[in-house]
Design an enzyme around this catalytic site. Structure first.
Site, PDB file in Angstrom:
ATOM      1  N   GLY A 168       0.670  -1.239   0.151  1.00  0.00           N
ATOM      2  CA  GLY A 168      -0.146  -0.103   0.002  1.00  0.00           C
ATOM      3  C   GLY A 168       1.262   1.413   0.249  1.00  0.00           C
ATOM      4  N   LYS A 176      -0.382  -6.792  -5.213  1.00  0.00           N
ATOM      5  CA  LYS A 176      -1.314  -7.700  -4.795  1.00  0.00           C
ATOM      6  C   LYS A 176       0.296  -8.854  -6.325  1.00  0.00           C
ATOM      7  CE  LYS A 176      -5.718  -6.405  -5.707  1.00  0.00           C
ATOM      8  NZ  LYS A 176      -5.920  -5.360  -6.185  1.00  0.00           N
ATOM      9  N   ARG A 216       4.314 -16.390  -8.243  1.00  0.00           N
ATOM     10  CA  ARG A 216       2.375 -16.661  -8.074  1.00  0.00           C
ATOM     11  C   ARG A 216       1.713 -15.785  -9.391  1.00  0.00           C
ATOM     12  NH1 ARG A 216      -0.929 -17.403  -4.850  1.00  0.00           N
ATOM     13  NH2 ARG A 216      -1.607 -19.109  -5.616  1.00  0.00           N
ATOM     14  N   ASP A 219       5.781  -6.171   5.111  1.00  0.00           N
ATOM     15  CA  ASP A 219       5.942  -7.665   5.492  1.00  0.00           C
ATOM     16  C   ASP A 219       5.844  -8.610   3.743  1.00  0.00           C
ATOM     17  OD1 ASP A 219       3.542  -7.416   5.946  1.00  0.00           O
ATOM     18  OD2 ASP A 219       3.038  -9.226   6.627  1.00  0.00           O
ATOM     19  N   GLY A 220       5.149  -8.582   3.333  1.00  0.00           N
ATOM     20  CA  GLY A 220       4.619  -8.575   1.947  1.00  0.00           C
ATOM     21  C   GLY A 220       5.853  -8.474   1.429  1.00  0.00           C
ATOM     22  N   THR A 221       5.921  -7.170   1.032  1.00  0.00           N
ATOM     23  CA  THR A 221       7.222  -6.840  -0.403  1.00  0.00           C
ATOM     24  C   THR A 221       8.165  -7.669   0.189  1.00  0.00           C
ATOM     25  OG1 THR A 221       6.457  -4.832  -0.527  1.00  0.00           O
ATOM     26  CG2 THR A 221       8.530  -4.641  -1.063  1.00  0.00           C
ATOM     27  N   THR A 251       5.716   0.709   6.008  1.00  0.00           N
ATOM     28  CA  THR A 251       4.286   0.692   6.985  1.00  0.00           C
ATOM     29  C   THR A 251       3.376   1.449   8.329  1.00  0.00           C
ATOM     30  OG1 THR A 251       2.362  -0.463   7.788  1.00  0.00           O
ATOM     31  CG2 THR A 251       4.736  -1.443   7.520  1.00  0.00           C
ATOM     32  N   ILE A 252       1.541   2.497   7.220  1.00  0.00           N
ATOM     33  CA  ILE A 252       1.539   3.176   8.758  1.00  0.00           C
ATOM     34  C   ILE A 252       1.250   2.063   9.707  1.00  0.00           C
ATOM     35  CG2 ILE A 252       0.228   4.686   7.200  1.00  0.00           C
ATOM     36  CD1 ILE A 252      -1.968   3.780   7.670  1.00  0.00           C
ATOM     37  N   ASP A 253       0.904   0.734   9.386  1.00  0.00           N
ATOM     38  CA  ASP A 253       0.504  -0.106  10.788  1.00  0.00           C
ATOM     39  C   ASP A 253       1.767  -0.288  12.034  1.00  0.00           C
ATOM     40  OD1 ASP A 253      -1.309  -0.729   9.174  1.00  0.00           O
ATOM     41  OD2 ASP A 253      -0.866  -2.122   8.398  1.00  0.00           O
ATOM     42  N   ASP A 309       4.042  -2.468  11.845  1.00  0.00           N
ATOM     43  CA  ASP A 309       4.316  -3.796  12.392  1.00  0.00           C
ATOM     44  C   ASP A 309       4.867  -4.825  11.610  1.00  0.00           C
ATOM     45  OD1 ASP A 309       2.743  -3.864  10.094  1.00  0.00           O
ATOM     46  OD2 ASP A 309       1.408  -5.445  10.217  1.00  0.00           O
ATOM     47  N   MET A 333      -7.015   2.599  10.703  1.00  0.00           N
ATOM     48  CA  MET A 333      -6.809   1.270  10.467  1.00  0.00           C
ATOM     49  C   MET A 333      -5.074   0.769  11.578  1.00  0.00           C
ATOM     50  SD  MET A 333      -5.891   2.052   6.832  1.00  0.00           S
ATOM     51  CE  MET A 333      -7.069   2.005   5.463  1.00  0.00           C
ATOM     52  N   ARG A 372      -4.319  -2.733  10.325  1.00  0.00           N
ATOM     53  CA  ARG A 372      -4.741  -4.840  10.352  1.00  0.00           C
ATOM     54  C   ARG A 372      -4.650  -5.356  11.364  1.00  0.00           C
ATOM     55  NH1 ARG A 372      -0.692  -6.946   6.349  1.00  0.00           N
ATOM     56  NH2 ARG A 372       0.722  -6.179   7.763  1.00  0.00           N
ATOM     57  N   ARG A 378     -21.957   7.636  17.997  1.00  0.00           N
ATOM     58  CA  ARG A 378     -21.776   8.718  16.561  1.00  0.00           C
ATOM     59  C   ARG A 378     -20.586   7.439  16.057  1.00  0.00           C
ATOM     60  NH1 ARG A 378     -26.339   9.955  16.799  1.00  0.00           N
ATOM     61  NH2 ARG A 378     -27.571  12.332  15.958  1.00  0.00           N
ATOM     62  N   HIS A 383      -8.469   5.127   4.463  1.00  0.00           N
ATOM     63  CA  HIS A 383      -7.411   6.028   3.413  1.00  0.00           C
ATOM     64  C   HIS A 383      -6.899   6.877   3.877  1.00  0.00           C
ATOM     65  CE1 HIS A 383      -8.656   1.824   1.495  1.00  0.00           C
ATOM     66  NE2 HIS A 383      -7.523   1.853   1.537  1.00  0.00           N
ATOM     67  N   GLN A 432      -5.999   8.159   6.377  1.00  0.00           N
ATOM     68  CA  GLN A 432      -4.728   7.956   7.492  1.00  0.00           C
ATOM     69  C   GLN A 432      -3.613   7.999   7.215  1.00  0.00           C
ATOM     70  OE1 GLN A 432      -6.154   5.168  11.190  1.00  0.00           O
ATOM     71  NE2 GLN A 432      -7.446   5.062   9.554  1.00  0.00           N
TER      72      GLN A 432
HETATM   73  O1  F6P Z   1      -1.377  -2.471   5.600  1.00  0.00           O
HETATM   74  C1  F6P Z   1      -1.519  -0.755   5.870  1.00  0.00           C
HETATM   75  C2  F6P Z   1      -3.278  -0.694   5.456  1.00  0.00           C
HETATM   76  O2  F6P Z   1      -3.593   0.175   5.247  1.00  0.00           O
HETATM   77  C3  F6P Z   1      -3.741  -1.569   6.495  1.00  0.00           C
HETATM   78  O3  F6P Z   1      -3.936  -0.740   7.960  1.00  0.00           O
HETATM   79  C4  F6P Z   1      -4.803  -1.586   5.841  1.00  0.00           C
HETATM   80  O4  F6P Z   1      -5.696  -2.458   6.775  1.00  0.00           O
HETATM   81  C5  F6P Z   1      -4.921  -1.747   4.330  1.00  0.00           C
HETATM   82  O5  F6P Z   1      -3.835  -1.391   4.318  1.00  0.00           O
HETATM   83  C6  F6P Z   1      -6.516  -1.327   3.998  1.00  0.00           C
HETATM   84  O6  F6P Z   1      -5.741  -1.957   2.220  1.00  0.00           O
HETATM   85  P1  F6P Z   1      -6.159  -1.459   1.229  1.00  0.00           P
HETATM   86  O7  F6P Z   1      -5.581  -0.310   1.214  1.00  0.00           O
HETATM   87  O8  F6P Z   1      -5.869  -2.481   0.207  1.00  0.00           O
HETATM   88  O9  F6P Z   1      -7.624  -1.243   1.374  1.00  0.00           O
END
Ligand code: F6P
Length: 365
Positions: free
Chosen positions: A16, A79, A84, A120-122, A142-144, A146, A186, A188, A283, A289, A291
């Site tokens: 992302g 993706k 694969r 981590d995916g990359t 990553t914003i996460d 993690d 966000m 994950r 509420r 996004h 963020q």
């Molecule tokens: O890993 C970054 C992140 O923004 C996560 O916080 C969130 O769950 C995910 O990507 C959202 O992915 P996408 O942009 O594919 O909706």
């Protein structure tokens, strides 16, 4: 390959988008050209550009004026995994390993090493090429926040700032209307954004994926504030939060992605339950996004510049397959493979969790 043999490098951004990507691209490219006289090749749309041979020369002028720009000038893709890859043959789509095709494209350009900016995916995809003998240097994004192997990733500070600002603004409506207000952030499966933004904004309840919540306890926290004359509550909810006896809320499933689950919507479920059980008007705001977009905060610009510079330094020192990392306050490097397919989660006894609890914040447990 020894350090002095490196003449050409490739650079890509995977996963992302994230604030600070362009700041890394700028630092890598300028340092490679100005300090070491290297040729730099920008790869479009992450590993997809390597499969499709969309690779172009990057000059210093191409990365001028992008320090403050959100997104990535190279484009990205969350993706594509060349081990694969869907290939259409005889009208049918078959999953094939096209890593040899990627290696051909790299050899055609005489690229000696790859700077891979991602999460981590990359890093998992990069690890396949490391096994094929390609030197990859990872830059943790990553914003996460993690990623295993580093205390901090660039992008996190900006997401935390945006989430904190949103929570601060929600505060005034909550107080004026005597409501329970939930903000979903966000992250994950990791609760770093929720924990930091929740603490920074003084949220009354923080719900994290790592600490499953009991809805009765969440409602208790809200009603107990009411009893003590505080007629509103602010609840910061991580998108991965889940009840003790339940599951995470899935917003969508993307079968074309290696990580197909997209979380989202838990705050609505929790908000509805709070309103029904306590009678307090509730509420919900899902930040999404917002963020991840826009200009990086100064902290991320500095970190991205340090990381980009370190990536070239480590490469020119002759190191192989390293992940640039921040340990304490020092930029260092670790084994790239440490970050592949792993997540660094919030420990329930993390000092910030304990500090928040000790000042009266509820984690709903
Ligand atoms: O890993 C970054 C992140 O923004 C996560 O916080 C969130 O769950 C995910 O990507 C959202 O992915 P996408 O942009 O594919 O909706």
């Amino acid at each position: 390959m020894g350090a002095t043999n490196i003449k050409r490098i490739g650079i890509l951004t995977g996963g992302g988008d994230c604030p600070g990507l362009n700041a890394v691209i700028r630092a890598v490219t300028k340092c490679a050209i100005y300090r070491h006289g290297l040729e730099v090749f920008g790869i479009e749309d992450g590993f997809l550009g390597l499969v499709q041979n969309r690779i172009h020369r990057l000059e210093a002028a191409d990365v001028s004026n992008i320090l403050t720009l959100g997104g990535t000038i190279l484009g990205t893709n969350n993706k594509c995994d060349p081990t694969r890859y869907p290939v259409k043959t005889d009208g049918q789509v078959r999953i094939q390993d096209v890593t040899d095709r990627v290696m051909d494209h790299i050899e055609q350009r005489k690229i000696d090493a790859l700077i891979v900016i991602g999460g981590d995916g990359t890093m998992t995809v990069a690890s396949h090429f490391v096994k094929k003998g390609l030197n990859c240097i990872g830059v943790p994004k990553t914003i996460d926040n993690d990623l295993e192997g580093t205390d901090i990733t660039f992008g996190f500070a900006t997401a935390r700032y945006v989430a904190t600002m949103a929570l601060d603004r929600i505060h005034t409506t909550a107080a004026s209307h005597h409501r329970a207000m939930l903000v979903e952030v966000m992250g994950r499966h990791a609760g770093w954004i929720a924990l930091h933004a929740g603490v920074a904004s003084g949220a009354d309840v923080i719900l994290l994926p790592e600490i499953p919540f009991d809805i009765d306890k969440v409602c208790d926290a809200v009603t107990s504030r009411s009893r003590h004359g505080k007629r509103f509550s602010i609840i910061c909810v991580s998108e991965g939060a889940k009840p003790v006896d339940g599951e995470q809320v899935v917003d969508r499933v993307d079968p074309t992605s290696a990580d197909p689950i997209r979380l989202g919507g838990v705050s609505r479920v929790v908000g509805d339950q709070i309103e029904k059980r306590t009678g307090i008007e509730t509420r919900t705001t899902v930040l999404g996004h917002v963020q991840r977009g826009g200009t990086p905060v100064p902290e991320d610009r500095v970190l991205a510049t340090e990381f980009g510079h370190a990536a070239i330094r480590v490469l020119m020192e002759g190191k192989q397959s390293r992940l640039i990392a921040m340990k304490g306050r020092t930029v260092t490097d670790a084994d790239l493979l440490i970050a592949a397919d792993k997540q660094r989660l919030v420990s329930p006894d993390h000092p910030l969790v304990i500090a928040a609890r000790d000042i009266g914040t509820s984690f709903g447990d």
